[in-house]
Write a protein that holds these residues in place. Structure first.
Motif, PDB file in Angstrom:
ATOM      1  N   GLN A   2       4.576   5.134  -5.993  1.00 51.30           N
ATOM      2  CA  GLN A   2       4.736   4.842  -7.417  1.00 51.30           C
ATOM      3  C   GLN A   2       3.674   5.502  -8.287  1.00 51.30           C
ATOM      4  O   GLN A   2       3.940   5.868  -9.433  1.00 51.30           O
ATOM      5  CB  GLN A   2       4.722   3.327  -7.636  1.00 51.30           C
ATOM      6  N   LYS A   3       2.470   5.658  -7.753  1.00 50.91           N
ATOM      7  CA  LYS A   3       1.361   6.129  -8.581  1.00 50.91           C
ATOM      8  C   LYS A   3       1.037   7.618  -8.414  1.00 50.91           C
ATOM      9  O   LYS A   3       0.338   8.189  -9.244  1.00 50.91           O
ATOM     10  CB  LYS A   3       0.103   5.304  -8.270  1.00 50.91           C
ATOM     11  N   ALA A   4       1.522   8.214  -7.333  1.00 51.19           N
ATOM     12  CA  ALA A   4       1.253   9.643  -7.124  1.00 51.19           C
ATOM     13  C   ALA A   4       2.572  10.408  -7.266  1.00 51.19           C
ATOM     14  O   ALA A   4       3.484  10.248  -6.454  1.00 51.19           O
ATOM     15  CB  ALA A   4       0.637   9.881  -5.747  1.00 51.19           C
ATOM     16  N   ALA A   5       2.678  11.238  -8.272  1.00 49.83           N
ATOM     17  CA  ALA A   5       3.952  11.850  -8.656  1.00 49.83           C
ATOM     18  C   ALA A   5       4.597  12.671  -7.543  1.00 49.83           C
ATOM     19  O   ALA A   5       5.822  12.706  -7.416  1.00 49.83           O
ATOM     20  CB  ALA A   5       3.749  12.716  -9.897  1.00 49.83           C
ATOM     21  N   SER A  18       0.830  -1.207   0.000  1.00 50.60           N
ATOM     22  CA  SER A  18       0.000   0.000   0.000  1.00 50.60           C
ATOM     23  C   SER A  18       0.861   1.253   0.000  1.00 50.60           C
ATOM     24  O   SER A  18       0.589   2.219  -0.715  1.00 50.60           O
ATOM     25  CB  SER A  18      -0.918  -0.010   1.228  1.00 50.60           C
ATOM     26  N   ARG A  23       8.517   8.323  -1.001  1.00 52.32           N
ATOM     27  CA  ARG A  23       8.596   7.045  -0.294  1.00 52.32           C
ATOM     28  C   ARG A  23       8.796   7.347   1.185  1.00 52.32           C
ATOM     29  O   ARG A  23       9.580   8.230   1.554  1.00 52.32           O
ATOM     30  CB  ARG A  23       9.757   6.209  -0.823  1.00 52.32           C
ATOM     31  N   ASP A  76       4.042   1.522  -1.027  1.00 54.68           N
ATOM     32  CA  ASP A  76       4.761   1.629  -2.301  1.00 54.68           C
ATOM     33  C   ASP A  76       3.843   2.099  -3.423  1.00 54.68           C
ATOM     34  O   ASP A  76       4.269   2.823  -4.331  1.00 54.68           O
ATOM     35  CB  ASP A  76       5.381   0.283  -2.670  1.00 54.68           C
ATOM     36  N   ALA A  77       2.578   1.690  -3.375  1.00 51.91           N
ATOM     37  CA  ALA A  77       1.627   2.095  -4.418  1.00 51.91           C
ATOM     38  C   ALA A  77       1.434   3.608  -4.422  1.00 51.91           C
ATOM     39  O   ALA A  77       1.357   4.232  -5.488  1.00 51.91           O
ATOM     40  CB  ALA A  77       0.298   1.387  -4.214  1.00 51.91           C
ATOM     41  N   LEU A  78       1.370   4.220  -3.242  1.00 50.87           N
ATOM     42  CA  LEU A  78       1.235   5.678  -3.167  1.00 50.87           C
ATOM     43  C   LEU A  78       2.441   6.364  -3.788  1.00 50.87           C
ATOM     44  O   LEU A  78       2.311   7.326  -4.554  1.00 50.87           O
ATOM     45  CB  LEU A  78       1.089   6.111  -1.704  1.00 50.87           C
TER      46      LEU A  78
END
Length: 280
Positions: A163-166, A157, A170, A159-161
């Motif tokens: 990777q997907k939100a510019a 969850s 991290r 990592d998804a934030l």
């Protein structure tokens, strides 16, 4: 001594049992790119750190949810210990009836956890494993595996934030101490950790209602690397047991060891340096 391997998507956990006692344990990163020879070196280094010799290992059992790595690791075991390991598969005796549309689809780690939890704590119970995915498994009062729920793990969850939100960075999984935060990093930490606590509490509550009419006490056991982080924020978890998978492998090994004599499990594979032949 018995060596057990719990092969997960993120980590491989090894445990060494002397009689019934877990004497040593190690956690290394899962790396599907490593060759069997590289795993030979890695495992041998772990043993050497505690002055353990490969010949002290009498048998090996492996549970893996990473099919592409299973053969590589089993080959490494044959090379280092000259033992054909016992592998968790559909033919392995667990002593637990599995209520699943297709029992072969249940991850080996989930069954191992369920067997150990029922043996140690009785039933009915819920086992929550905080791994790459977070799994919730329900076991009846008579020791039947009833099924469960799978959700994305905390790290997935997070990592998804990233990777997907510019514009989102991290982050470390550290509790910010509050929900109303004043910077992006703390806001993300709050949403992921406290939001995940809410997920855990809701799923456990729903599972308890499906498991019992309220007349039985249902024990909730948590395991996995991030179990302590989540359990510290909720009363829904009764027990944290970090070694439950290793204990489960030992229990299952005992149910399947009949016929595994030193002669029947020995492999002709030798250590790489003993096989080395130089060509002219």
């Amino acid at each position: 001594m018995l060596l057990v391997f719990d092969v997960g998507n993120s980590n491989i956990v090894l445990g060494m049992f002397r009689e019934d006692k877990l004497s040593y344990s190690w956690r290394v990163s899962t790396d599907q790119a490593k060759s069997s020879d590289e795993y030979v070196i890695l495992i041998n280094q772990l043993l050497q750190y505690y002055d353990l010799k490969p010949e002290s290992v009498e048998d090996v059992i492996v549970s893996s949810v990473v099919p592409d790595l299973t053969y590589t690791l089993e080959l490494a075991i044959r090379k280092l210990f000259r033992i054909y390991p016992l592998s968790m598969d559909s033919g392995t005796k667990t002593g637990m009836q599995i209520h699943y549309d297709n029992p072969k689809q249940v991850g080996a780690d989930r069954i191992v956890n369920a067997v150990a939890a029922y043996e140690k704590y009785g039933g009915p119970l819920i086992v929550v494993d905080f791994g790459t995915a977070t799994t919730f498994c329900a076991i009846s009062d008579t020791g039947e595996y009833l099924g469960g729920t799978i959700s994305p793990g905390i790290k997935i969850s997070s990592d998804a934030l990233f990777q997907k939100a510019a514009k989102l960075p991290r982050i470390d999984l550290v509790k910010p101490g509050r929900v109303i935060c004043h910077n992006t990093v703390s806001s993300m930490q709050s949403g992921i950790i406290y939001g995940y606590v809410g997920l855990v509490e809701y799923v456990i509550d729903k599972m308890k209602k499906e498991l019992s009419d309220g007349s039985q006490t249902i024990t909730v056991v948590a395991t996995g690397g991030l179990s302590t982080l989540i359990a510290s924020e909720t009363d829904a978890i009764d027990v944290i047991d970090k070694t439950i998978t290793l204990d489960g492998l030992k229990i299952i090994y005992e149910k399947n060891k009949e016929g595994r004599t030193p002669e029947s499990i020995r492999s002709e594979e030798m250590l790489p340096e003993k096989n080395l032949q130089l060509e002219a």
